[in-house]
Design a protein around this motif. Structure first.
Motif, short mmCIF file in Angstrom:
data_model
loop_
_atom_site.label_atom_id
_atom_site.label_comp_id
_atom_site.label_asym_id
_atom_site.label_seq_id
_atom_site.Cartn_x
_atom_site.Cartn_y
_atom_site.Cartn_z
N GLN A 1 50.94 11.42 29.60
CA GLN A 1 49.85 11.69 28.50
C GLN A 1 50.46 10.98 27.13
O GLN A 1 51.63 10.82 27.24
CB GLN A 1 49.68 13.17 28.15
CG GLN A 1 48.82 13.89 29.38
CD GLN A 1 47.33 13.74 29.16
OE1 GLN A 1 47.02 13.39 28.17
NE2 GLN A 1 46.67 14.21 30.11
N PRO A 61 43.54 -0.80 31.56
CA PRO A 61 42.36 -0.41 32.48
C PRO A 61 42.94 -0.90 34.02
O PRO A 61 43.27 -1.82 33.97
CB PRO A 61 41.01 -0.93 32.10
CG PRO A 61 41.25 -2.21 31.22
CD PRO A 61 42.75 -1.71 30.56
N ASN A 103 43.90 6.44 45.36
CA ASN A 103 43.10 7.56 44.85
C ASN A 103 43.91 8.31 43.98
O ASN A 103 43.62 8.91 42.70
CB ASN A 103 42.52 8.33 45.67
CG ASN A 103 41.19 7.56 46.35
OD1 ASN A 103 40.71 6.66 45.70
ND2 ASN A 103 40.92 7.89 47.66
N ALA A 122 44.90 6.40 40.63
CA ALA A 122 43.60 6.42 39.73
C ALA A 122 43.48 7.58 39.17
O ALA A 122 43.21 7.81 37.86
CB ALA A 122 42.49 5.92 40.40
N LYS A 123 43.77 8.85 39.78
CA LYS A 123 43.39 10.05 39.25
C LYS A 123 44.55 10.43 38.30
O LYS A 123 44.13 11.15 37.10
CB LYS A 123 43.56 11.37 40.28
CG LYS A 123 43.48 12.73 39.66
CD LYS A 123 43.48 13.66 41.14
CE LYS A 123 43.16 15.05 40.44
NZ LYS A 123 43.82 15.53 39.41
N VAL A 136 45.98 8.22 36.37
CA VAL A 136 45.63 7.42 35.14
C VAL A 136 44.57 8.06 34.41
O VAL A 136 44.69 8.24 32.97
CB VAL A 136 45.38 5.83 35.50
CG1 VAL A 136 44.91 5.20 34.28
CG2 VAL A 136 46.41 5.32 35.95
N ASN A 137 43.65 8.51 34.99
CA ASN A 137 42.30 9.11 34.38
C ASN A 137 42.94 10.56 33.62
O ASN A 137 42.28 10.57 32.55
CB ASN A 137 41.27 9.10 35.35
CG ASN A 137 40.72 7.89 35.72
OD1 ASN A 137 40.55 6.91 34.96
ND2 ASN A 137 40.24 7.69 37.02
N ASP A 138 43.62 11.27 34.54
CA ASP A 138 44.08 12.39 33.94
C ASP A 138 44.88 12.41 32.70
O ASP A 138 44.90 13.29 31.95
CB ASP A 138 44.92 13.18 35.02
CG ASP A 138 43.93 14.04 36.02
OD1 ASP A 138 42.79 14.00 35.88
OD2 ASP A 138 44.56 14.27 36.99
N GLY A 158 43.69 7.69 30.53
CA GLY A 158 43.48 5.98 30.66
C GLY A 158 42.02 6.03 31.30
O GLY A 158 41.33 6.77 31.92
N GLU A 159 41.98 4.63 31.87
CA GLU A 159 40.80 4.35 32.89
C GLU A 159 41.32 3.72 34.15
O GLU A 159 42.02 2.63 33.98
CB GLU A 159 39.88 3.26 32.08
CG GLU A 159 38.77 2.94 33.06
CD GLU A 159 37.84 1.95 32.13
OE1 GLU A 159 37.06 1.05 32.60
OE2 GLU A 159 37.96 1.75 30.69
N ALA A 160 41.03 4.24 35.10
CA ALA A 160 41.12 3.60 36.64
C ALA A 160 40.19 4.08 37.63
O ALA A 160 39.55 4.91 37.68
CB ALA A 160 42.50 4.20 37.04
N GLU A 161 39.78 2.88 38.43
CA GLU A 161 39.07 3.06 39.53
C GLU A 161 39.71 2.46 40.78
O GLU A 161 40.30 1.48 40.88
CB GLU A 161 37.70 2.17 39.17
CG GLU A 161 36.76 2.48 40.26
CD GLU A 161 35.45 1.42 40.00
OE1 GLU A 161 34.57 1.27 40.94
OE2 GLU A 161 35.37 0.72 39.05
#
Length: 286
Positions: free
Chosen positions: A208, A214, A231, A234-235, A237-239, A242-245
């Motif tokens: 954080q 991204p 997965n 990505a989780k 980074v998003n948590d 940030g932005e990840a797919e």
């Protein structure tokens, strides 16, 4: 890699060079070592175009910047400057040296790519397999870029292609329990200790309060370890804000997802260009 293989690769890569300016074997670390050189593919008359820095695979111990298949033609035809880099190998060098090479090459690109028609303000980083891991590591552990006078803000986006080593510590523990023959491959690269394996795991560095580029994490849908790791990263980074797919490539294996990248109709290729276009716009707006 033998001389005959390199000659064949060079011949293949120049077959479409009529509308592309190709500059090879540029030293990026102040020496003449082939392992610290890069090639640039740029559309003729390029000016201020977005840049893709590409890292080849090979288990951190082999491979070459010439192994780019259809990628240079695909990216230059879409208005990108494509840069393919070499880096040093384990076990002669530690993972820290490999990641340092990547960051050093990015520094060279940032300082010099305008002379080749690229924009230093829009640099994307991608790679396959070991190159996927190194791209994710340098785009998550900011220390490598900081040592070169850059930061994560200098990266417009990162698209690793099919790696299971976002969390090398967890992967190696699993392989150890399974008595897998693959364990040695990873311990040669990441070391024998939990400390070094953790240090070189990209997921370790997702926290954080840090602004990450991204991520688009391409992986083979039928490969459980890469799917799980992609997965999870990505989780994370998003948590962290940030932005990840994660993009699951169906009908591919570890080799074909790389070989087919840049070919017409290829779904992972479509996903990459969609990702790049989206973040070029964001970069221009910023």
């Amino acid at each position: 890699m033998g001389k005959s293989v390199l000659v064949l690769l060079l011949l293949a890569s120049t077959a479409w060079a009529a509308d592309t300016q190709v500059t090879r074997n540029i030293p990026y670390a102040g020496n003449d070592s082939r392992r610290q050189q890069l090639d640039i593919y740029a559309p003729k008359d390029a000016k201020n175009l977005p840049v893709v820095v590409w890292l080849h695979g090979g288990g951190w111990r082999r491979g070459d910047k010439l192994l780019v298949q259809s990628k240079p033609q695909a990216f230059t035809s879409q208005g990108y400057v494509f840069v393919s880099i070499n880096y040093r190998f384990v076990p002669q060098h530690e993972m820290n040296d490999l990641a340092t090479d990547v960051a050093t090459a990015i520094k060279w690109v940032h300082a010099n790519i305008a002379q080749h028609g690229g924009s230093p303000e829009t640099i994307f980083v991608g790679g396959h397999s070991a190159g996927a891991h190194l791209s994710a590591l340098v785009c998550s552990d900011e220390s490598y870029l900081k040592a070169q006078g850059l930061s994560l803000d200098n990266i417009a986006g990162c698209f690793p292609v099919d790696t299971a080593t976002y969390d090398a510590t967890k992967l190696i523990k699993f392989l150890d329990r399974a008595n897998s023959s693959r364990t040695e491959l990873y311990t040669n690269a990441f070391g024998d200790t939990a400390e070094s394996q953790t240090k070189y795991s990209p997921i370790t560095h997702i926290k954080q309060g840090t602004k990450y580029p991204p991520f688009l994490l391409l992986h083979v849908a039928a490969r459980p370890d890469a799917t799980l790791m992609s997965n999870a990263f990505a989780k994370a980074v998003n948590d962290a804000g940030g932005e990840a797919e994660a993009f699951a490539a169906k009908g591919k294996d570890h080799g074909s997802i790389n070989k087919d990248l840049g070919t017409p109709g290829d779904e992972p290729t479509k996903a990459v260009f969609k990702f790049l276009k989206r973040h070029i716009v964001k970069t221009e707006q910023d």
